[in-house]
Design a protein around this motif. Structure first.
Motif, PDB file in Angstrom:
ATOM      1  N   UNK A  18      -1.385   5.137   7.760  1.00 30.11           N
ATOM      2  CA  UNK A  18      -0.908   5.118   6.373  1.00 30.11           C
ATOM      3  C   UNK A  18      -0.596   6.533   5.893  1.00 30.11           C
ATOM      4  N   UNK A  19      -1.389   7.505   6.320  1.00 31.35           N
ATOM      5  CA  UNK A  19      -1.150   8.889   5.907  1.00 31.35           C
ATOM      6  C   UNK A  19       0.221   9.358   6.379  1.00 31.35           C
ATOM      7  N   UNK A  39       0.842  -1.207   0.000  1.00 27.91           N
ATOM      8  CA  UNK A  39       0.000   0.000   0.000  1.00 27.91           C
ATOM      9  C   UNK A  39       0.870   1.247   0.000  1.00 27.91           C
ATOM     10  N   UNK A  40       1.889   1.251   0.830  1.00 27.96           N
ATOM     11  CA  UNK A  40       2.784   2.403   0.916  1.00 27.96           C
ATOM     12  C   UNK A  40       3.487   2.648  -0.411  1.00 27.96           C
ATOM     13  N   UNK A  41       4.048   1.599  -1.016  1.00 34.29           N
ATOM     14  CA  UNK A  41       4.804   1.752  -2.259  1.00 34.29           C
ATOM     15  C   UNK A  41       3.900   2.213  -3.401  1.00 34.29           C
ATOM     16  N   UNK A  42       2.723   1.621  -3.529  1.00 30.96           N
ATOM     17  CA  UNK A  42       1.822   1.989  -4.626  1.00 30.96           C
ATOM     18  C   UNK A  42       1.344   3.420  -4.481  1.00 30.96           C
ATOM     19  N   UNK A  43       0.915   3.798  -3.290  1.00 25.35           N
ATOM     20  CA  UNK A  43       0.387   5.155  -3.103  1.00 25.35           C
ATOM     21  C   UNK A  43       1.481   6.211  -3.227  1.00 25.35           C
ATOM     22  N   UNK A  76       9.827   0.744  -6.233  1.00 23.54           N
ATOM     23  CA  UNK A  76      10.970   0.155  -5.533  1.00 23.54           C
ATOM     24  C   UNK A  76      11.464   1.099  -4.445  1.00 23.54           C
ATOM     25  N   UNK A  77      11.459   2.406  -4.742  1.00 23.55           N
ATOM     26  CA  UNK A  77      11.851   3.413  -3.736  1.00 23.55           C
ATOM     27  C   UNK A  77      10.937   3.342  -2.513  1.00 23.55           C
ATOM     28  N   UNK A  78       9.640   3.287  -2.736  1.00 27.01           N
ATOM     29  CA  UNK A  78       8.702   3.225  -1.618  1.00 27.01           C
ATOM     30  C   UNK A  78       8.795   1.914  -0.864  1.00 27.01           C
ATOM     31  N   UNK A 119       6.001  -2.070   8.135  1.00 28.38           N
ATOM     32  CA  UNK A 119       6.374  -2.529   6.797  1.00 28.38           C
ATOM     33  C   UNK A 119       7.321  -3.717   6.897  1.00 28.38           C
ATOM     34  N   UNK A 120       7.480  -4.415   5.787  1.00 34.19           N
ATOM     35  CA  UNK A 120       8.265  -5.650   5.821  1.00 34.19           C
ATOM     36  C   UNK A 120       9.749  -5.366   6.022  1.00 34.19           C
ATOM     37  N   UNK A 121      10.242  -4.228   5.532  1.00 38.29           N
ATOM     38  CA  UNK A 121      11.662  -3.899   5.733  1.00 38.29           C
ATOM     39  C   UNK A 121      11.946  -3.697   7.216  1.00 38.29           C
ATOM     40  N   UNK A 122      11.061  -2.992   7.907  1.00 32.03           N
ATOM     41  CA  UNK A 122      11.211  -2.801   9.350  1.00 32.03           C
ATOM     42  C   UNK A 122      11.012  -4.124  10.074  1.00 32.03           C
ATOM     43  N   UNK A 123      10.069  -4.922   9.584  1.00 30.98           N
ATOM     44  CA  UNK A 123       9.800  -6.199  10.222  1.00 30.98           C
ATOM     45  C   UNK A 123      10.998  -7.126  10.207  1.00 30.98           C
ATOM     46  N   UNK A 124      11.740  -7.146   9.104  1.00 30.88           N
ATOM     47  CA  UNK A 124      12.923  -8.009   9.023  1.00 30.88           C
ATOM     48  C   UNK A 124      13.954  -7.596  10.068  1.00 30.88           C
TER      49      UNK A 124
END
Length: 301
Positions: free
Chosen positions: A166-167, A103-107, A230-232, A250-255
């Motif tokens: 999300x905002x 959602x974050x990357x698309x928006x 990819x940036x988002x 987000x998944x990056x933070x989750x890892x």
């Protein structure tokens, strides 16, 4: 012996010259391929280790073994990561984290493209006071990335009550001076005849934008979407600061949060999560590869 006969005797046979040139080309080709293969190995080996590690149990990786062949726990590990996450650390399902990242990357990508299209269109096709000053004000923001303005940006987001939303994740990253610059440069190449023809047909600014500018910009928009997605998706610092709830993690933070102490980390789940996190960006690049290349190289109008 005459001079002509001497020159003929000392001359290198054409076939020998051709053979020498052919050997030099083969040698250069072999060196080039060797360098490329070495680069591929250096790039792919860590990914291969992660992929293989995600198919083994936690005990194998915990012993410090580096598996290079598939194990028997792939389905188990990926199912556990997708539905449960790393139970000993965060316990957040990867499915939820990947949805938040998606959602974050698309928006972010769609928002950046929409705002940049409109701002570049205004700068190129409208004549208003301080038009170039407005453009340079936008351009100068390239020197002020989020990392530089992180604290005032967080203060504004916090005062507006957008932490853990999300905002809060998306809005501070949605404007893009780079995309505005790229669209402006592209719009400057649109022939003036198109503008004059639109005026003769009675088309207003919105109709010209919708019927002429947008269709011409499709490949550029597609190329930018790939880059911005990819940036988002890979954002780390801002999501780390603005999210404290697992509901918008987000998944990056989750890892990163999955990795606890050496004895308290489910490395097989972490590796499975890393592999899953690679899939959406790779899929976007592969699915939009033709548009991406065309948008970067095609200049026809």
């Amino acid at each position: 012996m005459s001079t002509t006969e001497l020159d003929r005797a000392l001359a290198v046979p054409p076939m020998a010259t051709a053979l020498a040139a052919s050997r030099r080309r083969r040698r250069a080709t072999a060196i080039t391929h060797a360098i490329l293969i070495l680069g591929v190995i250096l790039f792919a080996l860590p990914l291969w280790i992660v992929l293989m590690g995600s198919t083994h149990d936690a005990a194998t990786i915990g012993r410090g073994e580096v598996p290079l062949l598939p194990g028997a726990h792939a389905v188990e590990n990926y199912a556990a990561a997708w539905t449960e996450g790393a139970a000993r650390t965060t316990g957040v399902p990867v499915a939820l984290m990947m949805w938040n990242s998606f959602v974050m990357a698309v928006l972010i990508a769609v928002g950046k493209i929409a705002i940049s299209l409109l701002s570049a269109y205004a700068v190129v096709f409208f004549r208003f006071p301080f038009r170039m000053a407005a453009f340079w004000a936008i351009f100068i923001t390239l020197m002020l990335p989020v990392e530089v303005r992180i604290f005032p940006t967080f203060k504004v987001v916090s005062d507006l009550g957008m932490v853990d939303t999300y905002a809060g994740l998306i809005v501070p990253l949605v404007a893009s001076a780079t995309a505005t610059l790229l669209f402006r440069q592209f719009f400057l190449t649109i022939p003036d005849e198109f503008v004059e023809a639109a005026k003769i047909d009675g088309a207003g600014p919105l109709r010209f934008f919708w019927d002429v500018v947008l269709p011409l910009s499709r490949t550029n928009m597609a190329a930018l979407f790939v880059i911005l997605f990819v940036y988002g998706w890979n954002q780390y610092l801002w999501p780390l600061l603005v999210t404290t709830s697992t509901e918008v993690e987000t998944v990056v933070i989750g890892i990163v949060k999955m990795i606890g102490s050496e004895s308290n980390t489910d490395w097989n789940i972490v590796m499975a999560t890393a592999v899953l996190a690679l899939l959406p960006p790779v899929a976007v690049v592969l699915l939009m590869q033709r548009w991406f290349v065309k948008g970067l190289t095609d200049t026809e109008k």
